[in-house]
Design an enzyme around this catalytic site. Structure first.
Site, PDB file in Angstrom:
ATOM      1  CG  HIS A 166       0.380  -4.110   4.962  1.00  0.00           C
ATOM      2  ND1 HIS A 166      -0.561  -3.749   3.875  1.00  0.00           N
ATOM      3  CD2 HIS A 166       0.883  -5.202   4.285  1.00  0.00           C
ATOM      4  CE1 HIS A 166      -0.580  -4.531   2.941  1.00  0.00           C
ATOM      5  NE2 HIS A 166       0.556  -5.360   2.905  1.00  0.00           N
ATOM      6  CD  GLU A 200      -0.894   0.296   4.813  1.00  0.00           C
ATOM      7  OE1 GLU A 200      -0.232  -0.910   4.840  1.00  0.00           O
ATOM      8  OE2 GLU A 200      -2.335   0.301   4.777  1.00  0.00           O
ATOM      9  CG  HIS A 246      -1.742  -1.204   1.169  1.00  0.00           C
ATOM     10  ND1 HIS A 246      -2.415  -1.644   2.178  1.00  0.00           N
ATOM     11  CD2 HIS A 246      -2.696  -1.741   0.026  1.00  0.00           C
ATOM     12  CE1 HIS A 246      -3.203  -2.587   1.950  1.00  0.00           C
ATOM     13  NE2 HIS A 246      -3.527  -2.490   0.605  1.00  0.00           N
ATOM     14  CD  GLU A 284      -1.574  -4.124   9.235  1.00  0.00           C
ATOM     15  OE1 GLU A 284      -1.182  -2.815   8.837  1.00  0.00           O
ATOM     16  OE2 GLU A 284      -2.196  -4.688   8.180  1.00  0.00           O
TER      17      GLU A 284
HETATM   18 ZN   LIG Z   1      -1.821  -2.109   4.096  1.00  0.00          ZN
END
Ligand SMILES: [Zn+2]
EC number: 3.4.17.10
Lengths: 558, 449
Positions: free
Chosen positions: B216, B89, B86, B308
């Site tokens: 991410h 990110e 992404h 994350e």
């Molecule tokens: Zn992401």
């Protein structure tokens, strides 16, 4: 062609630029060319095209990455601000190659075939701030090449074949802040090489072949914060070489051939935070060599030939967080040498020749979390050696000659999370009880490496995880009540009574405990029979109570 | 003597300060320069290569670390990190650049652990899978960066919703019989996916990856498959629910490896959210389909988790150093995990490697296959397993293997060729071995239960 000339005269001072050089500010761009460039700018808005084999982004950034590109494309727009040539087959950059590209801010050549750059090739960029020439077969940079780059902040000329830099190469790049010359074949530098770039903050000369440094080389660089001289061929440092670097915070001298360092070398570097001296051949360091480095947080002395450490060497470096001396030839650590290093978190003494650790060795290291002592010759550790290390998280003692750990040695290690003890010739007899108990009791919180017994023979190579207390052939230390000793005959010999509660401690003390009901008096005979000799101790005990009483005896024979 | 050193090395570098790292947001050209700089600094252990291009033509550059870059050495596992899928990110992108610089720098400084890691592992690092989206996000910068600005690729496609949907196939097969791993791609898959996704899938085909993580931002948690739930319909609305793989215990352990080696992930309380031990099953958090993590598990031999890593998707530059310090140990320790389990060679009677042999573990309905040279890698938790190797045209073989906490246990298989190979395919239907080969595991399991 307009030509301006003026001279600058600066007063001589100890540090800073101190020669009265005449600077030539040359503006050698003909007006006709400028006009032409302007025309190109206007023209380009009507016919914008991206050069073949290049990628253009928003008309201002161009990436050319194709081996099909043999020369700088002719149709690069004058609007471009960033230009990157990566793995092309461009071989030369001519004087007019970039004519008119006066908006360029960033110009990068990486892994091309550039063998030569004409002296005027880079004179077109009044706004250029960032220039990189990396991994090209470029062996020479002509004097004057960087003369028309007044805004240049960062110059990277790395991994080419450059052996020599012209002395006046950087005279005009006065705003330069970062200069990276890593990975060339530079063997020497002129004394006045950096005399004009007084705003320099970072200088890397890493991985060249530099053998000597002129004593005045760094004098102008009073704003320098990072200096990398690692991986060169320096065998000594001229006295005073760093004396003007008052702002210096990181100094890399690793990977040279230094055998000694003059005692005053670092005495002006009061801002220094990081000093890298590993992979040299340093045999000894003088007592006060680090005494000015009150802000030093990282000191690495790994992979040298240090045989001892002078007693006061760390007295002033009280800000240290990381101290690493692995891979030297230290046989002993002077007592209390670390006692002022209250902030050190990591101490690495691996791969030395240390034989024992004394109670005072790590005194004062209250913040220590990582202590590495593996790969030494340790045979003995005194039992109070870790008493200050209440924050220790990791302790490595593998690959030593330890046979046992004395009672109480690990008791101060409340926070240890990892203990590495394998590859020692552990003697799994009764003396091992303390360590075995400690490991079993702390296994919820502490990872202990897989260990094996070396001796006694019947336990050889037995994994510690499988070892039970009863394997240690220790008599249990429980008090046994000796029942029914008749009190009528106080001359009676107590046959067999105190045998079971006797045990031998790690210090070699023999303990016997028994409980006897004594009415009048008792005489204790202890006979030690050894081959033909018999030694007998006799102790008398009298009961002065009016009645018979239970007495617990603790007899220690040492 | 098995020293079990592997697990104890994990704390070695906790407070080591990486040399001369510069912490700033790397635009595309900075990224390229940083990777090539590492390559030039450590030429004998690195290689920079591109796996393809973004929509706008930016290369998806990978830097590889190995003692023999560019070559798959038999029995040396392949590992990968993927960042910045992404575009907005960005922490993963910066961490992976730092990681590359760190590995190189520490290798040059003779750091024992890093040297060993590079000598025993082939590490591939893709700092940015979505370089186009990144530029959009970076134009806005950390301040006022919208939640979605730059997330997608140039064609406004979410790359983590762009992989062929194999979960549906798998759930269908679970119900009606059929394999639940190495699921084939639809014929027209190339037309269905974005160029970045296509490059990724091609990459997965070209390398026999064993372990991976996809970095991410937007939360702080280690997320493991499956991401897609079986969507239980309850009175008209759907809710997410835990969706476990046959390797659930292993995936949990992998996720915990990261969360506990991370500075604060394991505490569970981050970004106004709570995840017990800093880990979560993807589907039980929120269900997503066509994601990369499930795709790795369902189509390849690779085990991937999704990390994350920051509350702020686009952290300020000043925060980068702290983030690096919090993640460095975890990034290294997680790579170590590629060495846990069993590995070995599948060979014929002449000692030639057999590619695409199937290695099954009893009790775990997820097989792995051998690579081109005949080597295989099966991540497993410590324990004792029954391992079966089978290959078309060979008699299968089953052995028992014990996995310890340390390096992978070597379990080699030499398989005997079936005498009538060609005939057996058509005639020998009753051959147990043959049935084992063609009947998928999931179907087997169904039948037996
Ligand atoms: Zn992401």
């Amino acid at each position: 062609m307009s030509l301006e000339m003026f001279s600058v005269l600066l007063t001589d001072k100890a540090c800073g630029f101190h020669s009265d050089l005449t600077l030539k500010m040359v503006s050698n761009i003909p007006w006709s060319v400028l006009t032409f460039a302007w025309w190109l700018t206007v023209h380009s808005w009507f016919a914008w095209s991206c050069p073949d084999s290049c990628d253009c982004f928003r008309r201002v950034k161009i990436f050319c990455t194709s081996s099909a590109i043999k020369e700088v494309p002719s149709n690069i727009s004058v609007t471009v601000t960033e230009l990157v040539f990566l793995e092309t087959h461009i071989g030369t950059i001519g004087n007019t190659t970039f004519m008119g590209k006066d908006r360029l801010k960033k110009l990068v050549f990486i892994s091309n075939q550039i063998k030569s750059i004409d002296v005027g090739a880079l004179h077109w960029f009044p706004k250029l701030t960032d220039l990189e020439i990396t991994a090209n077969p470029l062996s020479e940079i002509h004097p004057g090449t960087f003369d028309n780059l007044p805004e240049l902040l960062k110059l990277t000329v790395t991994f080419n074949y450059i052996e020599e830099l012209p002395c006046e190469l950087l005279q005009k790049t006065q705003n330069l802040q970062i200069l990276i010359l890593q990975g060339n074949n530079i063997s020497a530098l002129c004394s006045e090489m950096f005399s004009s770039i007084k705003n320099l903050v970072e200088l890397s000369l890493d991985s060249n072949g530099i053998m000597h440094l002129p004593v005045d080389l760094f004098k102008p660089l009073q704003k320098l914060r990072v200096l990398k001289l690692s991986n060169n061929k320096l065998s000594k440092l001229p006295p005073g070489i760093f004396d003007c670097l008052k702002e210096l915070s990181e100094l890399y001298l690793n990977g040279n051939g230094l055998t000694t360092i003059p005692g005053h070398t670092f005495e002006k570097l009061t801002s220094l935070k990081k000093l890298m001296l590993m992979s040299n051949s340093i045999k000894m360091l003088s007592d006060g060599i680090f005494s000015a480095l009150v802000n030093l947080t990282i000191l690495r002395l790994d992979w040298n030939r240090l045989e001892y450490l002078p007693f006061g060497i760390f007295n002033e470096t009280t800000s240290l967080h990381i101290l690493s001396i692995n891979g030297n030839r230290l046989q002993a650590i002077p007592e209390g040498i670390f006692s002022r290093l209250h902030h050190v978190k990591k101490l690495d003494l691996c791969s030395n020749l240390l034989e024992k650790l004394q109670n005072s060795t790590f005194q004062g290291l209250h913040s220590l979390t990582h202590l590495h002592l593996d790969n030494n010759n340790l045979t003995f550790i005194e039992n109070n050696v870790f008493k200050d290390l209440n924050d220790l998280k990791m302790l490595t003692l593998h690959h030593n000659n330890l046979t046992t750990i004395l009672d109480g040695t690990f008791d101060p290690l409340f926070n240890v999370a990892s203990l590495v003890l394998h590859s020692n010739p552990w003697l799994c007899d009764c003396s091992f009880m303390y360590l075995l108990k400690w490991i079993k009791e702390n296994s919820d919180f502490t990872q202990v490496s897989e260990m094996q017994c070396e001796k006694p023979q019947h336990l050889k190579e037995k994994a510690l995880s499988l070892l039970r207390k009863q394997d240690l052939s220790c008599p249990t230390n429980t008090r046994i009540h000796v029942p029914d000793i008749p009190s009528t005959n106080d001359q009676r010999v107590m046959k067999n009574a105190p045998l079971s509660p006797c045990y031998l401690t790690t210090n070699g003390d023999l303990h016997l405990t028994c409980k006897v009901n004594v009415c009048k008096s008792m005489r204790i005979h202890v006979s030690l029979q050894r081959e033909s000799n018999t030694t007998t101790f006799v102790r008398d005990f009298g009961n002065f109570q009016p009645h018979c009483t239970d007495v617990i005896f603790n007899i220690t024979i040492n | 003597m098995a020293l079990g050193l592997w697990s104890f090395l994990q704390l070695f570098l906790l407070c080591e300060v990486a040399a001369s790292l510069s912490f700033f947001h790397h635009r595309y050209d900075d990224l390229v320069r940083a990777l090539y700089n590492v390559q030039n600094q450590c030429p004998y252990i690195t290689r920079v290569y591109s796996i393809g291009r973004s929509v706008q033509g930016r290369h998806l550059y990978v830097i590889e670390f190995s003692d023999n870059p560019g070559i798959h050495e038999l029995l040396e596992p392949e590992f990968k990190y993927v960042g910045n899928m992404h575009g907005n990110e960005v922490l993963g992108r910066e961490l992976l650049i730092q990681l590359a610089e760190f590995l190189c720098e520490e290798y040059r400084n003779n750091n024992e652990r890093v040297t060993r890691l590079i000598q025993t592992t082939r590490i591939h690092i893709l700092p940015s899978m979505n370089p186009d989206g990144y530029e959009v996000a970076a134009d806005q910068g950390p301040e006022g960066n919208g939640y979605l600005t730059g997330r997608y690729n140039y064609r406004q496609v979410d790359l983590n919703r762009n992989f062929p949907d194999l979960n549906t196939v798998m759930y269908y097969n679970e119900k009606y019989g059929g394999p639940n791993h190495h699921l084939p791609l639809p014929d027209n898959w190339m037309a269905q996916v974005e160029p970045e996704t296509q490059a990724m899938i091609q990459w997965l085909k070209n390398y026999n990856f064993v372990l991976s993580a996809n970095l991410h931002g937007g939360a702080v948690v280690a997320n493991y498959p499956y991401d897609k739930s079986k969507e239980i319909r309850m009175r008209g609305f759907t809710r997410s629910t835990y969706s476990s793989t046959p390797d659930d215990a292993l995936f949990k352990e992998l996720a915990k490896t990261y969360s506990y080696a991370h500075g604060w992930m394991h505490t569970g309380y981050n970004c106004d959210d709570f995840f017990y031990e800093g880990i979560t099953n993807g589907a039980s958090w929120y269900s997503l389909y066509k994601g990369m993590q499930d795709f790795n598990y369902l189509h390849t031999n690779c085990f991937e988790i999704t990390l994350e890593l920051s509350c702020d998707k686009f952290p300020r530059e000043e925060e980068l150093e702290q983030e690096w310090n919090g993640n460095r140990e975890a990034l290294l320790t997680y790579i170590d995990k590629v060495h846990q389990g069993i590995k070995g060679m599948i060979t014929d009677e002449n000692g030639n490697g057999i590619a695409n042999a199937v290695i099954s573990i009893s009790e775990i309905a997820h097989d792995v296959t051998s690579g081109i040279g005949g080597d295989y890698f099966r991540l497993l938790l410590p324990g004792t397993y029954e391992v079966t190797a089978s290959a078309e045209g060979y008699y299968f073989k089953t052995v028992s293997a014990t996995v310890g906490p340390a390096d992978a246990t070597l379990v080699h298989f030499q398989l005997k060729q079936q005498k009538a190979t060609i005939e057996s395919r058509f005639l020998n239907q009753n051959n147990k071995n043959y049935i084992r080969k063609v009947v998928p595991r999931a179907a087997n399991k169904r039948r037996s239960s």
